[in-house]
Design a protein around this motif. Structure first.
Motif, PDB file in Angstrom:
ATOM      1  N   UNK A   9       0.841  -1.207   0.000  1.00 54.08           N
ATOM      2  CA  UNK A   9       0.000   0.000   0.000  1.00 54.08           C
ATOM      3  C   UNK A   9       0.870   1.248   0.000  1.00 54.08           C
ATOM      4  N   UNK A  10       1.926   1.255   0.818  1.00 50.78           N
ATOM      5  CA  UNK A  10       2.824   2.412   0.875  1.00 50.78           C
ATOM      6  C   UNK A  10       3.443   2.685  -0.496  1.00 50.78           C
ATOM      7  N   UNK A  11       3.882   1.630  -1.172  1.00 56.91           N
ATOM      8  CA  UNK A  11       4.485   1.811  -2.501  1.00 56.91           C
ATOM      9  C   UNK A  11       3.455   2.346  -3.491  1.00 56.91           C
ATOM     10  N   UNK A  12       2.255   1.795  -3.456  1.00 57.83           N
ATOM     11  CA  UNK A  12       1.206   2.248  -4.384  1.00 57.83           C
ATOM     12  C   UNK A  12       0.856   3.717  -4.170  1.00 57.83           C
ATOM     13  N   UNK A  13       0.890   4.170  -2.932  1.00 55.54           N
ATOM     14  CA  UNK A  13       0.556   5.562  -2.619  1.00 55.54           C
ATOM     15  C   UNK A  13       1.760   6.499  -2.728  1.00 55.54           C
TER      16      UNK A  13
ATOM     17  N   UNK B 166      26.501  -1.372  16.390  1.00 49.33           N
ATOM     18  CA  UNK B 166      27.333  -2.530  16.124  1.00 49.33           C
ATOM     19  C   UNK B 166      26.599  -3.697  15.477  1.00 49.33           C
ATOM     20  N   UNK B 167      25.290  -3.564  15.266  1.00 53.54           N
ATOM     21  CA  UNK B 167      24.544  -4.632  14.590  1.00 53.54           C
ATOM     22  C   UNK B 167      24.072  -4.124  13.235  1.00 53.54           C
ATOM     23  N   UNK B 168      23.815  -5.044  12.361  1.00 57.52           N
ATOM     24  CA  UNK B 168      23.382  -4.689  11.014  1.00 57.52           C
ATOM     25  C   UNK B 168      21.904  -4.327  11.014  1.00 57.52           C
ATOM     26  N   UNK B 169      21.515  -3.329  10.211  1.00 59.01           N
ATOM     27  CA  UNK B 169      20.095  -3.024  10.092  1.00 59.01           C
ATOM     28  C   UNK B 169      19.360  -4.165   9.389  1.00 59.01           C
ATOM     29  N   UNK B 170      18.045  -4.216   9.589  1.00 61.33           N
ATOM     30  CA  UNK B 170      17.249  -5.222   8.898  1.00 61.33           C
ATOM     31  C   UNK B 170      17.397  -5.014   7.397  1.00 61.33           C
ATOM     32  N   UNK B 171      17.319  -6.096   6.621  1.00 61.15           N
ATOM     33  CA  UNK B 171      17.432  -5.948   5.164  1.00 61.15           C
ATOM     34  C   UNK B 171      16.320  -5.042   4.619  1.00 61.15           C
ATOM     35  N   UNK B 172      16.618  -4.363   3.534  1.00 62.35           N
ATOM     36  CA  UNK B 172      15.636  -3.481   2.891  1.00 62.35           C
ATOM     37  C   UNK B 172      14.607  -4.332   2.155  1.00 62.35           C
ATOM     38  N   UNK B 173      13.408  -4.419   2.702  1.00 60.95           N
ATOM     39  CA  UNK B 173      12.356  -5.178   2.037  1.00 60.95           C
ATOM     40  C   UNK B 173      11.392  -4.262   1.288  1.00 60.95           C
ATOM     41  N   UNK B 174      11.659  -2.945   1.308  1.00 57.16           N
ATOM     42  CA  UNK B 174      10.748  -2.001   0.663  1.00 57.16           C
ATOM     43  C   UNK B 174      11.115  -1.722  -0.791  1.00 57.16           C
ATOM     44  N   UNK B 175      12.386  -1.554  -1.087  1.00 60.65           N
ATOM     45  CA  UNK B 175      12.782  -1.205  -2.459  1.00 60.65           C
ATOM     46  C   UNK B 175      12.285  -2.222  -3.488  1.00 60.65           C
ATOM     47  N   UNK B 176      12.373  -3.548  -3.241  1.00 61.16           N
ATOM     48  CA  UNK B 176      11.836  -4.480  -4.240  1.00 61.16           C
ATOM     49  C   UNK B 176      10.335  -4.308  -4.480  1.00 61.16           C
ATOM     50  N   UNK B 177       9.568  -4.037  -3.424  1.00 58.61           N
ATOM     51  CA  UNK B 177       8.121  -3.813  -3.576  1.00 58.61           C
ATOM     52  C   UNK B 177       7.897  -2.514  -4.344  1.00 58.61           C
ATOM     53  N   UNK B 178       8.647  -1.484  -4.004  1.00 58.41           N
ATOM     54  CA  UNK B 178       8.539  -0.198  -4.702  1.00 58.41           C
ATOM     55  C   UNK B 178       8.802  -0.397  -6.204  1.00 58.41           C
ATOM     56  N   UNK B 179       9.827  -1.181  -6.530  1.00 56.57           N
ATOM     57  CA  UNK B 179      10.182  -1.380  -7.937  1.00 56.57           C
ATOM     58  C   UNK B 179       9.140  -2.220  -8.673  1.00 56.57           C
ATOM     59  N   UNK B 180       8.457  -3.105  -7.972  1.00 55.24           N
ATOM     60  CA  UNK B 180       7.350  -3.835  -8.601  1.00 55.24           C
ATOM     61  C   UNK B 180       6.241  -2.873  -9.006  1.00 55.24           C
ATOM     62  N   UNK B 181       6.003  -1.866  -8.177  1.00 55.89           N
ATOM     63  CA  UNK B 181       4.923  -0.901  -8.424  1.00 55.89           C
ATOM     64  C   UNK B 181       5.356   0.180  -9.411  1.00 55.89           C
ATOM     65  N   UNK B 182       6.578   0.714  -9.265  1.00 55.24           N
ATOM     66  CA  UNK B 182       7.019   1.882 -10.031  1.00 55.24           C
ATOM     67  C   UNK B 182       8.011   1.569 -11.146  1.00 55.24           C
ATOM     68  N   UNK B 183       8.402   0.313 -11.267  1.00 53.14           N
ATOM     69  CA  UNK B 183       9.282  -0.079 -12.356  1.00 53.14           C
ATOM     70  C   UNK B 183      10.706  -0.333 -11.908  1.00 53.14           C
ATOM     71  N   UNK B 184      11.395  -1.237 -12.617  1.00 49.73           N
ATOM     72  CA  UNK B 184      12.784  -1.556 -12.288  1.00 49.73           C
ATOM     73  C   UNK B 184      13.650  -0.306 -12.323  1.00 49.73           C
ATOM     74  N   UNK B 185      14.573  -0.242 -11.378  1.00 54.28           N
ATOM     75  CA  UNK B 185      15.494   0.885 -11.323  1.00 54.28           C
ATOM     76  C   UNK B 185      14.956   2.097 -10.578  1.00 54.28           C
ATOM     77  N   UNK B 186      13.651   2.130 -10.295  1.00 53.55           N
ATOM     78  CA  UNK B 186      13.114   3.270  -9.548  1.00 53.55           C
ATOM     79  C   UNK B 186      13.493   3.131  -8.077  1.00 53.55           C
ATOM     80  N   UNK B 187      13.569   4.238  -7.398  1.00 53.04           N
ATOM     81  CA  UNK B 187      13.965   4.243  -5.990  1.00 53.04           C
ATOM     82  C   UNK B 187      12.887   4.907  -5.155  1.00 53.04           C
TER      83      UNK B 187
END
Length: 195
Positions: A30-34, A47-68
């Motif tokens: 929903x966030x990507x669509x809006x 000292x710990x790693x952030x959670x993996x980015x799970x938003x950019x792939x969803x964003x690119x599904x909605x807005x097209x490959x290469x979009x950020x």
């Protein structure tokens, strides 16, 4: 009399400047669509790693490959004090209290919420009742705490990790007494923000 606008419109578009929490898979979609950017609430401990980015792939599904997606808004609880030890003790206690209340409110120690349509992703976030206190204690340590210099350095680290366009500090949380919050806000305002 000619019609006149009583209120000015926005100075510029809100595109790329609106944010929301994206804790579940359906909220990512929903966030990507809006066209929303993320509010990053679950900050990694130093000292710990952030959670993996799970938003950019969803964003690119909605807005097209290469979009950020828009750069995020980073949010977190902060406690600044002249004593680093006291800042950690006070801050972690109140952040833990906040998480304990969230676990009760969202029934995170059961699978009840995950059975609501749109919240199925919460099933993998259920905290077994016997592990709640350990989880709460660990979460309490995510507070950004320390002396003004230490807090400034931690905010710089988070800036390097997330490249945010905004930072939204939480300075009053978890049943913190108002007078305590007021003192800490004053110190944040006077000793951290000017840097």
């Amino acid at each position: 009399q000619p019609r006149a606008d009583l209120r000015r419109g926005p100075l510029r578009s809100y595109a790329g400047r609106k944010f929301c929490g994206t804790y579940s898979e359906s909220s990512l979609q929903v966030a990507a669509e809006l066209g929303f950017g993320r509010i990053i609430l679950m900050l990694p401990q130093r000292g710990t790693m952030p959670e993996p980015d799970d938003y950019t792939p969803v964003w690119q599904q909605v807005h097209g490959p290469g979009s950020e997606p828009p750069h995020p808004c980073v949010s977190g609880q902060i406690l600044v004090d002249e004593s680093a030890d006291r800042a950690l003790e006070i801050g972690s206690r109140h952040v833990a209290h906040t998480m304990r209340a969230a676990i009760v409110n969202y029934e995170m120690d059961t699978d009840v919420v995950s059975k609501i349509p749109g919240y199925e992703g919460y099933a993998k976030r259920v905290i077994p009742p016997e592990k709640v206190e350990d989880y709460v204690e660990q979460f309490g340590r995510t507070v950004i705490s320390g002396t003004p210099q230490m807090v400034t350095e931690r905010l710089a680290e988070l800036k390097a990790i997330y490249d945010p366009q905004a930072f939204m500090p939480h300075l009053y949380y978890g049943a913190m007494p108002q007078d305590e919050a007021g003192r800490k806000m004053g110190m944040f305002d006077g000793r951290v923000m000017p840097r």
